[in-house]
Every structure is written in C-alpha cells, then in structure tokens.
Design an enzyme around this catalytic site. Structure first.
Site, PDB file in Angstrom:
ATOM      1  N   LYS A   9      76.098  -7.138  41.320  1.00 36.68           N
ATOM      2  CA  LYS A   9      76.769  -7.341  40.024  1.00 36.68           C
ATOM      3  C   LYS A   9      77.980  -6.428  39.992  1.00 36.68           C
ATOM      4  O   LYS A   9      78.004  -5.410  40.689  1.00 36.68           O
ATOM      5  CB  LYS A   9      75.807  -6.975  38.880  1.00 36.68           C
ATOM      6  N   ASP A  25      80.660 -13.787  34.394  1.00 34.07           N
ATOM      7  CA  ASP A  25      79.655 -13.280  33.450  1.00 34.07           C
ATOM      8  C   ASP A  25      80.429 -13.091  32.138  1.00 34.07           C
ATOM      9  O   ASP A  25      81.488 -13.719  31.955  1.00 34.07           O
ATOM     10  CB  ASP A  25      79.029 -11.970  33.956  1.00 34.07           C
TER      11      ASP A  25
END
Ligand code: NDP
Length: 447
Positions: free
Chosen positions: A126, A166
């Site tokens: 991430k 995201d």
C-alpha cells in the site's frame, strides 16, 4: 491462549505502539489466527505471524511540486511493501491529508490477507501521500502525480509491485502516474491497475469494489435464504466504492436511502434511484462538489451536516467511506433499528467494539478484507489481461468477479463456521488468508 495472544501483541506494540490503526488491524488478526496456529504443528517454532507483521520494505520519500501560483510545495510519499510470498506486491495508493505510516501499514497488512483470499497470485502493499487533492486544479494534480512517480518508479514494476487507486486516487490520477512511469522507463507495461480502457485497463475495474461488496452481501443473505430485493440500504461515502455499491444494490431491487462525504450525509426516504445516482456520480466525479448539493436538486431529501448515516433505519449497512467511521454506538443503533447485514466496502470502517456488537448479535457481518476484495481481484484480472495482451468482455469480467466473491465467501464459511451454523466471517477471512501466505513463506525458508 489469551497469554499467548497478549505476549505477541505486547511485542508488536513495543515496536509499533504509536501506530494505532496498524495495531488495531494486527490485534484483530492475532485474536483469530493465533488459536489456529497453536493447533497446527507445521507453524510451530517458525514465528510466522511475527514475520508477517513486519513489512518487507518501507519506502518514504520527498515529493516536490509547483502549485498554480508558482510556489514550491513539499509532500511526503510512501510505499509499504508488506509481503511478496505469493506474488508481486499489490495494493492501492491513497492521497489524503491524514495519510501516515500507521494508516498505510494497516492497509498494507490487511491487503496481504485480502489478496490471498482472492485466489490470485498477488502479494500485499500500500502507499500514498499526505497530499490533499481537494480544491487542486487538474494541472496541480498532474504535477503532483508526476513528482510522486519520479521517485516511486524505482521501486515498482509489473513483476515487482503493482499499485492501484484508493481514496483520492481515481482514473485521472492513475493516468498521470502511468504517463510518468512510461516516460521514465520507456516501457508500456501493466505497472498500475485502474488504467483507462483504451490504454490497458479492464472493463468492470471501476465498478468492482462496490459490486463485489454487494455480491458478498448477496452470498451472505443466501445462507439465510434471503436476498436484496426491497431491502432498505444505508451507504456511507459517495466515492468510487460507494457509487458502485449503490448502483448494484439498485439493480438488485434494493432501496438505497443514504450516501455521504466528509461534510455529512444525505437521506432520501424515496430512495436514490439510477437517475439520482447519475446526478451524484457527475457531482463527485466531474464537478467534484459536495454531496449536500443533492438536496438542492432533490428537495424531498435532507442533508445532515457532520454526521454519519448510521442512525437511519435500514436492513443492510454498507460502510464505504473510510476506516473507523462506524463506532460501537452506531452499531447498537443499527441493531436496534433492525439491521440484519453489514458488508464493509471500505477498509476497517467498523471499530473493534462495533464488530464485537455485530458478532454478539449474530447478524451477518463481513470484514472489508473479504467483502471489498473484488476491487483488487479485478486488478488481478487486469494484470492477467495485460500479460495476455487481450481484453475480456464486460460480461466475462463480471462473471469472474462474481465467482471470486463466491469463492471468498466459501473460504470464510470453511474456516469461520461454528458448530451451531453461525459464520464468523472475521475469523474465516483471517485464517483462510493466512494459510496460503504462511504456507508459501514456510516453503521459501527464512528470507
Ligand atoms: P474515494 O476517494 O473515491 O471516496 C472516498 C469517499 O469517502 C468520499 O465520499 C469521501 O468524502 C469519503 N471520506 C474519505 N475520508 C473520509 C473521512 N475521514 N470521513 C468521512 N468521509 C470520508 O475512495 P474509494 O471509494 O476508492 O475508497 C473508499 C474506501 O474503500 C476506503 O476505505 C478504501 O481504502 C476502500 N477500498 C477502495 C478500493 C478501490 O478499489 N477504490 C478497494 C478496496 C477498498 P470526501 O469527498 O468529502 O473526501
């Protein structure tokens, strides 16, 4: 058992105590996975969970860019490469002022389990930045994305690490990031997912997280011989995940009555139908305005400032905005109002106490790492199509997405069912996700 879990968590807290979101994610996994490890000889003496909570690599870097008034701005960029036991690191990029190491490590840790659950060969990662896209011009967004990629490109690649979107990173940002990567590497590869259809993207990728969250709810309801028809649904968020969760819910005959953003929520007792949803999509994706504008256009609805929508009576709740947006009081209110199913579209939107409430009441509750895995699964399908240099049709991708969500649901049932037929989807998702990664790590030795 409790001592074992406590001493493990004490050790992790010693190193990461100032990272509350990361600790929250680790605690939830440890409580369900350690009892499983204890029963399995193959994991004994291998410190496998301790290895899994330590990122393989953490990259932090400076991003400088020039704003429209000619001033130099400085932001911080990150990439957490958490685990590559079963495939290249894979996970989104978040651009939001709240981004820090704790939030990205929690997201990267969850991503490892989620990606494993999809059955596709993807490790977990991430990244992102504390850059705030709100109120920035397209040119400012482009200059920031180019600055961000001018460092990130060294650390990623189609066989190494494949980022995606995201919060704050959608199609526009992926385009700017991809353009810069291609320029620097002189390569047209599947290094990012969520690309535009004409340059390597997959059909259904924008829809996948929201659709998948609803498919998962459908699977859960089916265990009770129930479905979405005529159900009242409360959704939080109005971004990518929320929009397509709403679209699929409407298509399946449910009535969506709320959506929200960080300024508050809108409640439309008549239901947000497809026409009204189109208005919201244009408002958020094109005009980039606040959700409250909905009430100007549709005066029978109301806007509630600075609140979340959990006090509205519903059958199903789909939290699709951000972490810890649904607390224990919200959970109690939802239960008192007769809510029977919660399928998380966002990552860790329910606090730990809220999850406990849902589980105590034995309603259908799916943690994000299972129910929102459709997004990364379809990113995996985008990677496959890029490797094949071939595009599947909308119907083909949607069918594969549905199958994957059903597979994930089956895995949760396999590892999460108790003797009375109750399914603990948290336990099921954590153990099923753990087994594949842990077994790969054992096979690869101490690296
Ligand atoms: P978007 O940026 O498209 O939308 C985010 C939405 O959540 C917006 O409505 C935003 O409101 C709201 N929001 C963000 N932060 C807060 C906050 N602190 N308080 C209240 N509302 C907030 O992001 P996505 O829809 O892509 O992501 C939503 C969630 O889903 C995240 O948890 C993400 O990690 C998760 N997720 C996303 C996937 C994807 O494929 N995109 C895949 C799997 C999970 P505002 O406009 O005011 O900021």
């Amino acid at each position: 058992m409790e001592d074992k879990i406590k001493s493990f968590l004490d050790l992790v807290r010693e190193r990461n105590g100032d990272e509350p979101e990361f600790m929250q994610a680790v605690e939830e996994v440890a409580e369900t996975v350690i009892p499983y490890i204890v029963k399995k000889d193959i994991y004994h003496g291998k410190n496998i969970l301790l290895r899994m909570v330590e990122p393989e690599r953490v990259i932090s870097f400076r991003v400088c860019w020039v704003d429209d008034s000619g001033e130099i701005q400085v932001n911080r960029g990150y990439r957490i490469q958490m685990n590559s036991a079963i495939g290249p690191y894979k996970g989104g990029l978040r651009f939001h002022p709240t981004v820090n190491m704790s939030i990205l490590k929690f997201l990267a840790f969850e991503q490892v389990f989620k990606n494993s659950l999809t059955t596709l060969p993807m490790g977990g990662g991430k990244g992102g930045s504390d850059f705030d896209p709100k109120g920035k011009s397209d040119n400012e967004i482009m200059r920031f994305c180019h600055g961000f990629m001018s460092e990130l490109f060294r650390h990623i690649g189609p066989n190494t690490d494949v980022p995606a979107g995201d919060i704050g990173v959608g199609g526009r940002e992926i385009g700017f990031l991809f353009g810069k990567y291609k320029k620097l590497k002189n390569e047209f590869t599947g290094v990012l997912t969520g690309k535009g259809i004409s340059w390597g993207g997959s059909l259904i990728r924008p829809e996948a997280t929201g659709y998948g969250t609803v498919y998962f709810a459908q699977n859960m309801l089916a265990t009770k011989k129930d479905d979405l028809k005529n159900k009242i649904i409360v959704i939080s968020g109005s971004g990518n995940v929320a929009q397509y969760a709403a679209e699929k819910s409407i298509q399946l005959g449910a009535k969506v009555v709320t959506m929200s953003d960080s300024s508050g929520y809108i409640y439309d007792p008549e239901g947000i139908d497809s026409e009204k949803l189109k208005f919201i999509m244009n408002l958020k994706n094109v005009e980039r305005k606040r959700v409250s504008e909905y009430c100007v256009k549709y005066p029978n609805s109301i806007f509630v400032k600075d609140e979340t929508p959990w006090s509205i009576k519903c059958d199903i709740a789909l939290p699709c905005a951000t972490q810890n947006e649904l607390n224990i009081n919200d959970a109690k209110t939802l239960l008192e109002n007769g809510c029977i199913c919660v399928s998380e579209g966002a990552n860790m939107p329910s606090t730990k106490d809220a999850v406990n409430e849902f589980q105590k009441a034995k309603i259908l509750f799916a943690p994000g790492k299972a129910s929102n895995a459709g997004g990364v699964a379809t990113s995996g399908l985008e990677m496959t199509q890029n490797s094949l240099r071939y595009n599947w049709t909308r119907k083909e991708v949607d069918e594969k997405l549905k199958d994957i969500m059903t597979e994930i649901h089956n895995s949760c049932i396999e590892y999460g069912s108790d003797n009375n037929g109750y399914v603990d989807y948290v336990k099921g998702a954590n153990i099923a996700g753990f087994v594949k990664v842990a077994d790969a790590m054992l096979a690869q030795g101490v690296v």
